[in-house]
Write a protein that holds these residues in place. Structure first.
Motif, PDB file in Angstrom:
ATOM      1  N   GLY A   1      -1.286  -0.661   0.112  1.00 55.57           N
ATOM      2  CA  GLY A   1      -0.125  -0.726   0.804  1.00 55.57           C
ATOM      3  C   GLY A   1      -0.482  -0.298   2.194  1.00 55.57           C
TER       4      GLY A   1
ATOM      5  N   GLU B   1      -0.308  -2.216   5.597  1.00 50.01           N
ATOM      6  CA  GLU B   1       0.513  -1.597   6.619  1.00 50.01           C
ATOM      7  C   GLU B   1       0.019  -1.670   8.038  1.00 50.01           C
ATOM      8  OE1 GLU B   1       3.715   1.936   7.191  1.00 50.01           O
ATOM      9  OE2 GLU B   1       2.634   1.718   5.392  1.00 50.01           O
TER      10      GLU B   1
ATOM     11  N   GLN C   1      -2.681   0.999  -5.759  1.00 52.43           N
ATOM     12  CA  GLN C   1      -1.547   0.323  -5.014  1.00 52.43           C
ATOM     13  C   GLN C   1      -1.068   0.948  -3.711  1.00 52.43           C
ATOM     14  OE1 GLN C   1       1.552  -0.090  -7.705  1.00 52.43           O
ATOM     15  NE2 GLN C   1       0.812  -1.868  -8.807  1.00 52.43           N
ATOM     16  N   ARG C   2      -0.991   2.223  -3.826  1.00 53.45           N
ATOM     17  CA  ARG C   2      -0.647   3.023  -2.426  1.00 53.45           C
ATOM     18  C   ARG C   2      -1.629   2.756  -1.486  1.00 53.45           C
ATOM     19  NH1 ARG C   2       0.938   8.921  -3.246  1.00 53.45           N
ATOM     20  NH2 ARG C   2       2.236   8.083  -4.499  1.00 53.45           N
TER      21      ARG C   2
END
Lengths: 257, 284
Positions: A9, A13, A5-6
């Motif tokens: 992300g 971004e 998930q990170r």
């Protein structure tokens, strides 16, 4: 799962703005619009004009004014904020004056500053301080006033007085709110720095933006706007780092409850 | 061994206690803290003043462990806050070692019930313990030594560099106790310090306090609503009535020290005292 998930992300971004740039670049390269020159040439002039070119001095001048104004606003705002929070009688006495001053819109101060300081830097810094100080001052006062009464009792029992009380108890306890005020003040600083350079000025990003507009230099104008956006982004990154370093106790304590 | 508590060295060598509350020297006959005719009325300027304390007089002798119990809302905390100088009394006098006090006197430490709010979350455990010392002019080396000793006394040697919010509730209250100890108080006030921890932790912390009282010969004034706790810990239990508060009864507790959570509580004497105090609290 978490790591994935990170990772997603991070991709989002970086990916979202990158995609946006590509789309605008393709679209603007194809058009012959006078108002929207091709993005590649705008981006190029960010570097060749502003960062490494003839306007570099203007970027530096603006940055210096902004930093000086923000710095003075921070020091004054925090000191006055603590004074107002700890001396309620004085706070009551100066309250109407403060409200009056706070209500003044920054552009109104420009003619006054011009009269008082002429076109020197000090006039521009004065305007920045006069507008950026409010969120810092109000947040500091509010933060110090809302320090837990038990924290104050503890300080009294253990005889934490004077500077130590301010430095080791009140300031850290109010620091989350103070930092929020400072963050609000940064965007005000950027705006007011530019505004102060539109009148009675011979350098600075604001001055060059106005000049570009008057000479229909759309590439110069847009690249100036991008410079300001980048500055804002840089500041928000700096504040994220400060937040992470200084307020880990705050987030930790909140999270553990 | 260095003396954490200066005045203790004259009376006893601190003992490395294996048990809780290893035999402290008996309380001296000297009055240490004297409260006379203390009265506290809230809202004196309003039409409906509330009398919280109605002329409380009590005294605590040097090295004595005194518990104050009473029904909830009886003004126990008001009493303690007046003694701590955090609340101005309406009338009456408080004297420590014969000197009348109004502000928080020197050499008094307080442990509050709400540890999560009385510890400073922006400071590490060791900084929380040493801050009062640096504010009161204790040199750096001595500060470190006192903090290390105090943390050891409450069983927190390994936690010095952690932050309060990283610790459990019981450990946080240990930090608050260590902070009070390192301050080398002549008298330690505790305001329902274990009211918000679980039963097991509570028993552990009671023994920590007993051991500390034994080792360092501190005078302790301990406010609680728990009758068992009061009898287990103290040399004397002061029973308060409900508001407007008066002293209803003073029960001397002459159970042998060191005390033990299992054995002491089984003693017939303990059970009798417990019943007596309980009846006092209930007003029967």
């Amino acid at each position: 799962m978490r790591r994935r998930q990170r990772w997603l992300g991070t991709v989002a971004e970086i990916g979202t703005p990158a995609a946006l740039v590509v789309v605008v670049a393709i679209w603007s390269t194809g058009t012959a619009s006078f108002f929207f020159p091709p993005l590649p040439s705008i981006l190029e002039s960010v570097w060749t004009l502003w960062l490494a070119g003839p306007y570099r001095g203007d970027v530096e001048a603006s940055a210096l004014r902004g930093l000086a104004g923000f710095g003075v606003a921070t020091v004054l705002g925090i000191s006055l904020g603590i004074a107002l929070a700890t001396l309620p009688r004085i706070a009551r006495a100066v309250h109407p004056v403060l409200e009056f001053l706070r209500a003044m819109p920054p552009p109104v101060l420009v003619p006054f500053a011009l009269t008082l300081f002429g076109i020197a830097n000090s006039g521009k810094i004065f305007i920045i301080v006069a507008t950026a100080i409010w969120p810092i001052l109000l947040n500091t006062t509010d933060g110090v006033r809302s320090v837990d009464p038990l924290v104050l009792d503890t300080s009294q029992v253990y005889r934490l007085n004077g500077w130590r009380r301010i430095w080791s108890v009140l300031l850290p306890a109010a620091s989350p709110q103070i930092l929020t005020g400072m963050r609000t003040a940064t965007s005000i600083t950027i705006i007011v720095t530019i505004v102060s350079e539109l009148v009675g000025s011979f350098d600075g990003i604001g001055y060059q933006l106005l000049r570009a507009q008057r000479t229909y230099g759309m590439v110069e104008m847009w690249s100036g706007v991008i410079i300001l956006g980048l500055a804002g982004y840089l500041i928000s990154v700096i504040f994220m780092v400060i937040d992470h370093k200084m307020l880990s106790w705050f987030h930790g304590a909140r999270g553990s409850r | 061994m260095t003396n954490l508590f200066n005045h203790a060295s004259a009376t006893a060598e601190p003992v490395e206690a294996a048990h809780a509350g290893a035999g402290p020297p008996a309380p001296s006959a000297r009055t240490f803290l004297e409260v006379s005719k203390l009265k506290k009325v809230y809202g004196t300027e309003t039409k409906t003043p509330v009398e919280a304390l109605h002329e409380i007089s009590l005294d605590v002798r040097e090295r004595e462990f005194v518990c104050v119990v009473g029904p909830s809302g009886c003004g126990k905390t008001t009493l303690l806050r007046c003694i701590a100088g955090l609340l101005p009394p309406t009338s009456g006098q408080i004297a420590l070692q014969g000197h009348p006090i109004d502000m928080t006197p020197e050499g008094m430490a307080v442990v509050f019930q709400d540890y999560s709010r009385s510890l400073f979350p922006w400071m590490s455990v060791s900084r929380n313990v040493t801050l009062p010392l640096s504010a009161n002019g204790v040199a750096r080396r001595e500060r470190r030594m006192l903090a290390a000793q105090a943390l050891e006394a409450v069983g927190l040697t390994g936690a010095a560099d952690r932050y309060p919010w990283q610790l459990s509730g019981g450990m946080q209250q240990r930090v608050a106790i260590a902070r009070a100890l390192a301050f080398q108080p002549k008298i330690l006030l505790m305001d329902e310090p274990f009211a918000s921890v679980d039963a097991q932790t509570r028993a552990d912390l009671e023994d920590v306090v007993l051991r500390v009282h034994g080792e360092f010969s501190t005078t302790v004034l301990f406010v609680t609503h728990d009758v068992d706790e009061a009898v287990y810990l103290s040399d004397r239990v002061i029973v308060l009535s409900s508001a407007p508060t008066r002293i209803r009864e003073v029960v001397p507790v002459e159970l042998a020290r060191p005390r033990d959570q299992a054995e002491t509580r089984e003693l017939r004497e303990f059970v009798e005292l417990r019943t007596r105090v309980y009846r006092g609290v209930r007003g029967r």
